[in-house]
Design an enzyme around this catalytic site. Structure first.
Site, PDB file in Angstrom:
ATOM      1  N   GLU A   1      39.363  -6.733 -34.527  1.00  0.00           N
ATOM      2  CA  GLU A   1      40.165  -5.557 -34.198  1.00  0.00           C
ATOM      3  C   GLU A   1      41.380  -5.430 -35.106  1.00  0.00           C
ATOM      4  OE1 GLU A   1      39.066  -5.577 -29.481  1.00  0.00           O
ATOM      5  OE2 GLU A   1      41.030  -6.258 -30.125  1.00  0.00           O
TER       6      GLU A   1
ATOM      7  N   CYS B   1      48.364  -3.692 -37.901  1.00  0.00           N
ATOM      8  CA  CYS B   1      48.256  -5.094 -37.510  1.00  0.00           C
ATOM      9  C   CYS B   1      46.831  -5.541 -37.825  1.00  0.00           C
ATOM     10  CB  CYS B   1      48.561  -5.189 -36.021  1.00  0.00           C
ATOM     11  SG  CYS B   1      48.328  -6.815 -35.358  1.00  0.00           S
TER      12      CYS B   1
ATOM     13  N   CYS C   1      40.048 -17.440 -32.849  1.00  0.00           N
ATOM     14  CA  CYS C   1      41.151 -18.250 -33.365  1.00  0.00           C
ATOM     15  C   CYS C   1      41.034 -19.664 -32.816  1.00  0.00           C
ATOM     16  CB  CYS C   1      42.495 -17.649 -32.943  1.00  0.00           C
ATOM     17  SG  CYS C   1      43.902 -18.541 -33.635  1.00  0.00           S
TER      18      CYS C   1
ATOM     19  N   CYS D   1      46.328 -20.620 -28.102  1.00  0.00           N
ATOM     20  CA  CYS D   1      47.598 -20.388 -27.417  1.00  0.00           C
ATOM     21  C   CYS D   1      47.318 -19.910 -25.984  1.00  0.00           C
ATOM     22  CB  CYS D   1      48.447 -19.362 -28.178  1.00  0.00           C
ATOM     23  SG  CYS D   1      48.811 -19.898 -29.860  1.00  0.00           S
TER      24      CYS D   1
ATOM     25  N   CYS E   1      47.289 -16.126 -24.940  1.00  0.00           N
ATOM     26  CA  CYS E   1      46.648 -15.195 -25.871  1.00  0.00           C
ATOM     27  C   CYS E   1      45.178 -14.984 -25.531  1.00  0.00           C
ATOM     28  CB  CYS E   1      46.792 -15.741 -27.289  1.00  0.00           C
ATOM     29  SG  CYS E   1      45.882 -14.795 -28.505  1.00  0.00           S
TER      30      CYS E   1
ATOM     31  N   GLY F   1      43.479 -14.300 -34.955  1.00  0.00           N
ATOM     32  CA  GLY F   1      43.457 -15.390 -35.926  1.00  0.00           C
ATOM     33  C   GLY F   1      44.831 -15.886 -36.315  1.00  0.00           C
ATOM     34  N   GLU F   2      44.863 -17.112 -36.823  1.00  0.00           N
ATOM     35  CA  GLU F   2      46.084 -17.696 -37.391  1.00  0.00           C
ATOM     36  C   GLU F   2      45.970 -17.491 -38.908  1.00  0.00           C
ATOM     37  OE1 GLU F   2      49.174 -19.544 -36.901  1.00  0.00           O
ATOM     38  OE2 GLU F   2      48.981 -19.236 -39.054  1.00  0.00           O
TER      39      GLU F   2
ATOM     40  N   SER G   1      52.503 -13.597 -39.669  1.00  0.00           N
ATOM     41  CA  SER G   1      53.006 -14.283 -38.485  1.00  0.00           C
ATOM     42  C   SER G   1      52.199 -15.561 -38.272  1.00  0.00           C
ATOM     43  CB  SER G   1      52.848 -13.356 -37.287  1.00  0.00           C
ATOM     44  OG  SER G   1      53.260 -14.020 -36.129  1.00  0.00           O
TER      45      SER G   1
ATOM     46  N   SER H   1      55.951 -17.530 -34.419  1.00  0.00           N
ATOM     47  CA  SER H   1      55.828 -17.416 -32.966  1.00  0.00           C
ATOM     48  C   SER H   1      56.565 -18.601 -32.374  1.00  0.00           C
ATOM     49  CB  SER H   1      54.351 -17.480 -32.557  1.00  0.00           C
ATOM     50  OG  SER H   1      53.676 -16.378 -33.086  1.00  0.00           O
ATOM     51  N   LEU H   2      57.806 -18.383 -31.984  1.00  0.00           N
ATOM     52  CA  LEU H   2      58.648 -19.486 -31.495  1.00  0.00           C
ATOM     53  C   LEU H   2      58.382 -19.730 -30.002  1.00  0.00           C
ATOM     54  CD1 LEU H   2      61.029 -21.468 -31.883  1.00  0.00           C
ATOM     55  CD2 LEU H   2      62.561 -19.560 -31.402  1.00  0.00           C
ATOM     56  N   HIS H   3      58.692 -18.767 -29.200  1.00  0.00           N
ATOM     57  CA  HIS H   3      58.395 -18.722 -27.759  1.00  0.00           C
ATOM     58  C   HIS H   3      59.129 -19.748 -26.914  1.00  0.00           C
ATOM     59  CE1 HIS H   3      55.645 -15.886 -29.264  1.00  0.00           C
ATOM     60  NE2 HIS H   3      54.570 -16.628 -29.348  1.00  0.00           N
TER      61      HIS H   3
ATOM     62  N   ASN I   1      52.691  -9.510 -22.154  1.00  0.00           N
ATOM     63  CA  ASN I   1      51.709  -8.472 -21.808  1.00  0.00           C
ATOM     64  C   ASN I   1      50.610  -9.118 -20.980  1.00  0.00           C
ATOM     65  OD1 ASN I   1      52.802  -6.365 -23.523  1.00  0.00           O
ATOM     66  ND2 ASN I   1      52.124  -7.660 -25.207  1.00  0.00           N
TER      67      ASN I   1
ATOM     68  N   CYS J   1      50.467  -7.355 -28.533  1.00  0.00           N
ATOM     69  CA  CYS J   1      50.385  -8.725 -29.045  1.00  0.00           C
ATOM     70  C   CYS J   1      49.707  -9.693 -28.074  1.00  0.00           C
ATOM     71  CB  CYS J   1      51.811  -9.196 -29.309  1.00  0.00           C
ATOM     72  SG  CYS J   1      51.890 -10.821 -29.994  1.00  0.00           S
TER      73      CYS J   1
HETATM   74  S1  SF4 Z   1      48.607 -16.161 -30.574  1.00  0.00           S
HETATM   75 FE1  SF4 Z   1      47.796 -16.060 -32.664  1.00  0.00          FE
HETATM   76  S2  SF4 Z   1      47.595 -18.213 -33.268  1.00  0.00           S
HETATM   77 FE2  SF4 Z   1      47.735 -18.203 -31.026  1.00  0.00          FE
HETATM   78  S3  SF4 Z   1      45.596 -18.142 -30.292  1.00  0.00           S
HETATM   79 FE3  SF4 Z   1      46.346 -16.031 -30.411  1.00  0.00          FE
HETATM   80  S4  SF4 Z   1      45.695 -15.316 -32.396  1.00  0.00           S
HETATM   81 FE4  SF4 Z   1      45.601 -17.547 -32.444  1.00  0.00          FE
END
Ligand code: SF4
Length: 346
Positions: free
Chosen positions: A90, A103, A110, A114, A117, A163-164, A195, A218-220, A294, A337
């Site tokens: 996507e 984006c 991925c 996370c 996610c 993805g990363e 990112s 991505s600190l969080h 979200n 996101c």
């Molecule tokens: S936030 Fe980014 S790095 Fe983490 S699982 Fe989702 S897509 Fe992968």
């Protein structure tokens, strides 16, 4: 087997031209046709028949197919693209002042898993080729030209989709080189943001291989114990090492690093967390994006109320760090996101 034309950066194409003793204008004509003018059809202009025949023999010009399009009321557009092997990824067009940011996805699924996610739940299927990354951009551009004529202005590129990106460094780097080329889309370094969840092997290549491109982390959470839960690779690449590596990347004048902070109610949105974040970032060239969580299916995390978000920002303001509460766009079509998961809507 043919190579995808869209896997080549300008230097690769020049090498092909030289090796085959073609007129040296062929490379710039092709980049101009496919990237500056965004033509999806084969180039027929200002190129000899011999060169065209050779190009036809060596390259394919396949691009991802648009499988589904969701448009939300705020003009956000989410695309589901089908790739040649049937995989789906996507991309999202995010409107701002009659222009768009796009984006892009860098992998199918991925590996980072996370916990907040939706994409992470898929696991990694495979990494994308440069052509599949650049293809998302070209197809989205052409969709705008057809469906919102006059609005085909995609001025910013963010690698924040599935993805990363740094886990697929070579393809992302080549896609950036294609976007940056003055012979093609000519997008400025500072209009591209990658990112990362903090993947140190990729961060170590940044300074030498993609200098000038914007970095978002991505600190969080400023605390390893919370980051370990949210971003499991924090156990392999702890925050202190990530920050040291980021600090070693030289920034251009007026450039800063963006720190994304996903706010989850009663988990990382406390005043104490805000102070720890402020202390950690106050002497850095930092910009903070606060993103209220979200909702995703089957998650116990909750979105904090507006007062908690505002209180968190107020604390950061006392450290004089520019902080923005990111307006959520596209959540009605699951395009915000951490919500991308192509397997769910296919
Ligand atoms: S936030 Fe980014 S790095 Fe983490 S699982 Fe989702 S897509 Fe992968």
């Amino acid at each position: 087997m043919k190579t995808s034309f869209y896997d080549l950066n300008f230097n690769d194409l020049c090498e092909f031209v030289q090796k085959n003793a073609l007129n040296e204008s062929v490379a710039s004509n092709l980049f101009n046709w496919h990237y500056k003018k965004k033509n999806l059809t084969k180039c027929t202009k200002d190129i000899s028949k011999t060169a065209l025949a050779l190009i036809d023999d060596k390259f394919d010009f396949e691009l991802p197919e648009v499988d589904l399009v969701h448009e939300s009321a705020d003009k956000t557009v989410k695309f589901l693209f089908k790739l040649q092997d049937g995989s789906k990824v996507e991309s999202v067009l995010i409107p701002f002042h009659n222009k768009y940011s796009i984006c892009l996805s860098s992998q199918v699924g991925c590996a980072m898993k996370c916990s907040f996610c939706f994409t992470g739940k898929q696991g990694l299927k495979r990494s994308l080729r440069p052509s599949e990354i650049v293809g998302q951009f070209l197809m989205a551009w052409n969709w705008l030209a057809e469906n919102r004529p006059g609005e085909e202005r995609i001025l910013n590129i963010v690698f924040m989709g599935q993805g990363e990106p740094l886990h697929n460094f070579d393809s992302v780097k080549k896609a950036c080189e294609i976007f940056l080329s003055k012979h093609g889309t000519s997008i400025g370094y500072q209009k591209i943001t990658i990112s990362t969840s903090g993947y140190i092997p990729g961060l170590k290549r940044w300074a030498d291989e993609i200098p000038g491109v914007n970095l978002a982390l991505s600190l969080h959470s400023p605390f390893d114990v919370k980051r370990d839960e949210l971003i499991p690779i924090n156990k392999a690449y702890p925050l202190e090492e990530v920050m040291k590596t980021i600090d070693s990347i030289p920034l251009a004048k007026k450039q800063f690093v963006t720190y994304e902070y996903l706010l989850i109610e009663n988990f990382n949105d406390n005043i104490e967390d805000a102070h720890a974040t402020g202390k950690m970032l106050k002497d850095k060239r930092a910009y903070i994006n606060l993103i209220p969580f979200n909702p995703i299916p089957d998650s116990t995390y909750k979105r904090p109320g507006n007062e908690r978000v505002a209180a968190f920002k107020e604390v950061l303001d006392t450290y004089k760090i520019p902080t923005l509460i990111r307006e959520t766009k596209g959540d009605e079509v699951m395009a915000a996101c951490g919500q991308l998961n192509s397997s769910e809507i296919s």
